[in-house]
Scaffold this motif. Structure first.
Motif, PDB file in Angstrom:
ATOM      1  N   PRO A 251     -10.559   3.674   7.469  1.00 31.24           N
ATOM      2  CA  PRO A 251     -10.717   4.959   6.781  1.00 31.24           C
ATOM      3  C   PRO A 251     -12.175   5.162   6.391  1.00 31.24           C
ATOM      4  N   GLY A 252     -12.686   6.367   6.666  1.00 28.65           N
ATOM      5  CA  GLY A 252     -14.089   6.672   6.405  1.00 28.65           C
ATOM      6  C   GLY A 252     -14.962   6.600   7.636  1.00 28.65           C
ATOM      7  N   ASP A 253     -14.450   6.025   8.737  1.00 28.44           N
ATOM      8  CA  ASP A 253     -15.230   5.930   9.968  1.00 28.44           C
ATOM      9  C   ASP A 253     -15.448   7.310  10.584  1.00 28.44           C
ATOM     10  N   ILE A 254     -16.565   7.438  11.304  1.00 23.20           N
ATOM     11  CA  ILE A 254     -16.858   8.654  12.066  1.00 23.20           C
ATOM     12  C   ILE A 254     -17.020   8.260  13.529  1.00 23.20           C
ATOM     13  N   VAL A 255     -16.239   8.902  14.404  1.00 22.54           N
ATOM     14  CA  VAL A 255     -16.303   8.652  15.844  1.00 22.54           C
ATOM     15  C   VAL A 255     -16.991   9.851  16.500  1.00 22.54           C
ATOM     16  N   ILE A 256     -17.998   9.582  17.322  1.00 28.06           N
ATOM     17  CA  ILE A 256     -18.741  10.647  18.007  1.00 28.06           C
ATOM     18  C   ILE A 256     -18.594  10.457  19.512  1.00 28.06           C
ATOM     19  N   VAL A 257     -18.051  11.479  20.173  1.00 28.10           N
ATOM     20  CA  VAL A 257     -17.887  11.459  21.634  1.00 28.10           C
ATOM     21  C   VAL A 257     -18.916  12.410  22.242  1.00 28.10           C
ATOM     22  N   PRO A 258     -20.024  11.887  22.796  1.00 30.54           N
ATOM     23  CA  PRO A 258     -21.074  12.758  23.344  1.00 30.54           C
ATOM     24  C   PRO A 258     -20.654  13.360  24.683  1.00 30.54           C
ATOM     25  N   SER A 259     -21.424  14.314  25.142  1.00 34.98           N
ATOM     26  CA  SER A 259     -21.130  14.968  26.421  1.00 34.98           C
ATOM     27  C   SER A 259     -21.931  14.325  27.544  1.00 34.98           C
ATOM     28  N   LYS A 260     -21.426  14.485  28.750  1.00 33.06           N
ATOM     29  CA  LYS A 260     -22.157  14.022  29.928  1.00 33.06           C
ATOM     30  C   LYS A 260     -23.418  14.859  30.099  1.00 33.06           C
TER      31      LYS A 260
END
Length: 242
Positions: free
Chosen positions: A204-213
């Motif tokens: 809890p509290g984590d941030i997940v970032i999925v960048p673009s190609k």
């Protein structure tokens, strides 16, 4: 005229397609020592957390009780805010410091302190604002409320509807704050052999970032330029008829 059209298209494509993806850092890190699965992990209460306390059959000792008729969530229920000093005001008990305590620890302490008023108190404690944030190339970027402490990466991604077409699966970032420090790791989901990374534990509290190609901006510009070049070509053909 045809040469001019080709030259214009070339210039438009290759002088304007360079854009910076804000979700990709030049300084990649693959340090996963802070993100490996820990079966003994328990969430520890932080400042600004919203906490509900439930005492069975004792509404006057409860705040946002799960046993009551009203929903004890962050929106509709009552809750106690952990202040800047890590304290909350517990009915009948008074000021209590809860900072960095686990839920089982706090439950046991409150139960023990209420024994001077109740024979066998049944106590439940809940943190209402435990959440994980997913940003970037997923179908529904959002902040997801979580009740449990153990959540894995793919489970959370599925709650957003999955990855978008341009998701860069080789460079998924996870940010985790520990005290005053922010830990960052880079996950490559295209590595089929690395099961640990694909099912990495999120807190809890984590941030997940999925960048673009990198080709996302290129494709977007292509879709804009092609109708323009088609129009120019048509105009050139019409001019050639006269």
């Amino acid at each position: 005229m045809k040469t001019l059209i080709k030259l214009s298209l070339f210039v438009l494509l290759f002088t304007s397609c360079k854009t910076q993806n804000l979700l990709v850092s030049k300084n990649e890190t693959n340090d996963k020592t802070n993100f490996v699965y820990d079966e003994n992990y328990q969430y520890k209460i932080r400042k600004d957390d919203k906490i509900s306390i439930s005492v069975w059959g004792e509404d006057n000792l409860s705040v946002g009780s799960v046993y009551g008729i009203y929903n004890s969530n962050e929106v509709y229920g009552k809750w106690l805010l952990v202040d800047a000093n890590g304290n909350i005001e517990v009915p009948k008990i008074g000021t209590k410091n809860v900072l960095n305590k686990t839920i089982p620890e706090l439950k046991a302490e409150i139960k023990n302190e209420l024994k001077q008023y109740l024979v066998n108190p049944v106590v439940d404690v809940k943190v209402l604002n435990k959440e994980i944030t997913i940003l970037g190339e997923v179908r529904n970027p959002s902040t997801i409320q979580v009740d449990k402490d153990h959540n894995n990466l793919l489970e959370m991604i599925s709650k957003t509807g999955g990855f978008d077409f341009y998701a860069n699966l080789k460079s998924i970032k996870i940010l985790r704050q520990e005290g005053n420090d922010v830990k960052v790791t880079n996950i490559d989901l295209t590595n089929a052999k690395d099961i640990l990374n694909q099912n990495i534990q999120l807190h809890p509290g984590d941030i997940v970032i999925v960048p673009s190609k990198k080709n996302k901006e290129f494709d977007k510009r292509i879709s804009t330029i092609i109708p323009f070049t088609t129009t120019v070509s048509a105009a050139a053909i019409i001019m050639g008829l006269f």
